[in-house]
Design a protein around this motif. Structure first.
Motif, PDB file in Angstrom:
ATOM      1  N   PHE A 124       0.829  -1.204   0.000  1.00 43.52           N
ATOM      2  CA  PHE A 124       0.000   0.000   0.000  1.00 43.52           C
ATOM      3  C   PHE A 124       0.871   1.265   0.000  1.00 43.52           C
ATOM      4  N   ALA A 176       3.723   1.588  -1.348  1.00 44.07           N
ATOM      5  CA  ALA A 176       4.246   1.759  -2.712  1.00 44.07           C
ATOM      6  C   ALA A 176       3.204   2.371  -3.637  1.00 44.07           C
ATOM      7  N   LEU A 177       1.940   2.032  -3.421  1.00 43.75           N
ATOM      8  CA  LEU A 177       0.883   2.625  -4.260  1.00 43.75           C
ATOM      9  C   LEU A 177       0.808   4.133  -4.043  1.00 43.75           C
ATOM     10  N   HIS A 178       1.352   4.582  -2.930  1.00 48.83           N
ATOM     11  CA  HIS A 178       1.420   6.023  -2.679  1.00 48.83           C
ATOM     12  C   HIS A 178       2.828   6.556  -2.930  1.00 48.83           C
TER      13      HIS A 178
END
Lengths: 237, 263
Positions: A103, A105-107
């Motif tokens: 998660f 990394a998604l940001h």
């Protein structure tokens, strides 16, 4: 802190074909406040959450997150939002730590920064020793706490939770409700907590009652929330 | 650009971990083409005579001919399966979570397609390794040059799956996809027999096969496996990828599905 921070919903409407799910919905949650969005099933809560997280898009109305217009600057607005969906979103086949890192990394957070943030989140939850267990091994309450911790890993200013206590036992529900209230009070997080359970609303909370896609009440919750809710939604017996 | 790459790597890593954790899925994906190779091809070898056609420079056994088509079969099944799961996931948590990250939606979907294609490529290589152990080998360099062909074809077929399932609700049932997409695409292609054979049987069928993007994916793989580039096949695959990808990304809408029936 800017007075436009927090969460603002202004004149938002949304329809599924001919059926209107939201009709001119407006309310504002000030920074650091806990707002309970109370509504019976099919009141429009999930639709509103889909709009707040930009899963759905509407041209009718405006949504501002921490001063960022969701329609005009979606990336800036989404970067300030943490979300806990009603349906579980942990990847049960991955470890607890890997879920957090994914998660992050998604940001756009990776490397040491991501590692230290996930370690910090696990410490806060008292789950550091379970970091390498599969998420499947956690019980319902721990999974929900994990999802809340994950939603905060990019340090958002607004936390959205869509009926986060569904399916949990009474003690766990109270613990999670307390936990999120503390996040608002101590960390200055703006919280929008959607629920259909009146016992999750505290007297000092802001209360928005949504019914039939319309806002029927917006103000401090005070006492007697259940009676007021039943009266306004016409569910009195 | 850095956050986008970080997200792409995370999505690739997650899909790889999930894949490695699901050994049953891996074995199931390999069984299908291996049955075709060991059973169907062995029986069919006697019935079908193959002339020397590029990229082959000599007569080849039927098992050798069929290998690129079976790689295509792996990519086709996997592409459809992973794209259908994308549609299912848009109504469930994981995809909704992905779409709330502050990155362009097209990039997130493209990352998922790339991750799906990468997994397909791993499966295709596992199949090629078993085929090599069985004695069906390509030139050593071919195993390297086939990589971009496999990836590009996997991406194109994944985009096709996403495009179809974004618009046709009935296709969310995998049996429907098998009957109406996978089988016609596979059989109406050069996977099992060369197009000139098809032309002998029916010029119309030949034309349909020649227009089938899967045919060009198979030919791209076939030539690449022998260290050669088939420009027409590459062009067709790129064109199909551009069209399917654009329509799929445009058509993917979380507002469709069960959420619309909720409050």
């Amino acid at each position: 802190m800017n007075m436009h921070d927090g969460l603002s919903v202004t004149g938002v409407s949304y329809s599924y074909g001919a059926r209107k799910a939201l009709d001119d919905v407006s309310f504002h949650v000030a920074p650091g406040h806990f707002c309970a969005l109370l509504g019976p099933n099919a009141a429009g809560k999930s639709t509103l959450f889909a709009l707040l997280t930009r899963l759905f898009i509407t041209r009718m109305g405006r949504i501002e997150v921490a001063g960022h217009d969701l329609a005009k600057t979606p990336r800036a607005a989404l970067a300030r939002i943490g979300v806990v969906f009603q349906q579980p979103t942990l990847d049960l086949d991955l470890t607890v730590r890997r879920n957090l890192l994914y998660f992050a990394a998604l940001h756009g957070i990776s490397g040491r920064d991501a590692q230290s943030r996930s370690a910090e989140a696990l410490d806060r939850l008292g789950m550091a020793e379970r970091a390498d267990e599969k998420a499947r091994a956690l019980n319902g309450g721990h999974r929900r706490r994990m999802e809340i911790a994950r939603a905060l890993i990019h340090r958002p200013s607004v936390l959205l939770l869509d009926e986060p206590t569904v399916g949990l036992d009474a003690a766990t529900r109270v613990a999670i409700t307390d936990h999120v209230h503390r996040l608002a009070a101590e960390d200055g997080l703006t919280v929008l907590w959607a629920t259909h359970l009146t016992d999750e609303v505290r007297p000092a909370d802001q209360l928005v009652i949504l019914h039939g896609g319309q806002v029927l009440h917006d103000g401090e919750a005070g006492e007697g929330v259940t009676e007021r809710f039943l009266k306004l939604t016409g569910a009195e017996t | 650009m850095r956050p986008a790459l970080t997200a792409l790597l995370a999505i690739l890593h997650r899909e790889a971990l999930r894949f490695l954790g699901q050994r049953g899925r891996f074995i199931a994906a390999l069984v299908r083409p291996l049955v075709w190779l060991f059973v169907f091809a062995a029986g069919f070898r006697a019935a079908l005579g193959l002339s020397i056609i590029p990229p082959y420079q000599t007569y080849i056994p039927y098992e050798t001919y069929i290998v690129p088509g079976l790689c295509g079969m792996i990519l086709l099944f996997n592409g459809m399966q992973s794209s259908l799961s994308l549609v299912y996931d848009r109504e469930m948590g994981s995809m909704r979570l992905l779409l709330t990250s502050p990155l362009p939606r097209w990039w997130l979907l493209a990352s998922k397609l790339m991750a799906g294609a990468a997994i397909s490529v791993l499966q295709a290589y596992a199949f090629l390794a078993i085929a090599a152990l069985y004695g069906i080998r390509a030139p050593a360099m071919g195993y390297l040059t086939v990589l971009p062909a496999l990836f590009l074809s996997g991406l194109m077929l994944g985009a096709l799956g996403l495009m179809l399932s974004s618009f046709i609700r009935q296709l969310e049932n995998f049996a429907g996809v098998m009957n109406f997409v996978i089988f016609p695409m596979f059989f109406l292609s050069s996977a099992l027999y060369p197009l000139w054979k098809m032309a002998e049987a029916s010029p119309l069928l030949h034309d349909i096969c020649a227009a089938n993007p899967f045919t060009h994916a198979v030919e791209l793989i076939r030539f690449a496996l022998y260290g050669q580039l088939e420009p027409m096949a590459l062009l067709w695959v790129l064109l199909a990828l551009a069209i399917f990808g654009t329509v799929a990304l445009w058509g993917y809408d979380p507002a469709r599905g069960t959420l619309t029936r909720k409050g």
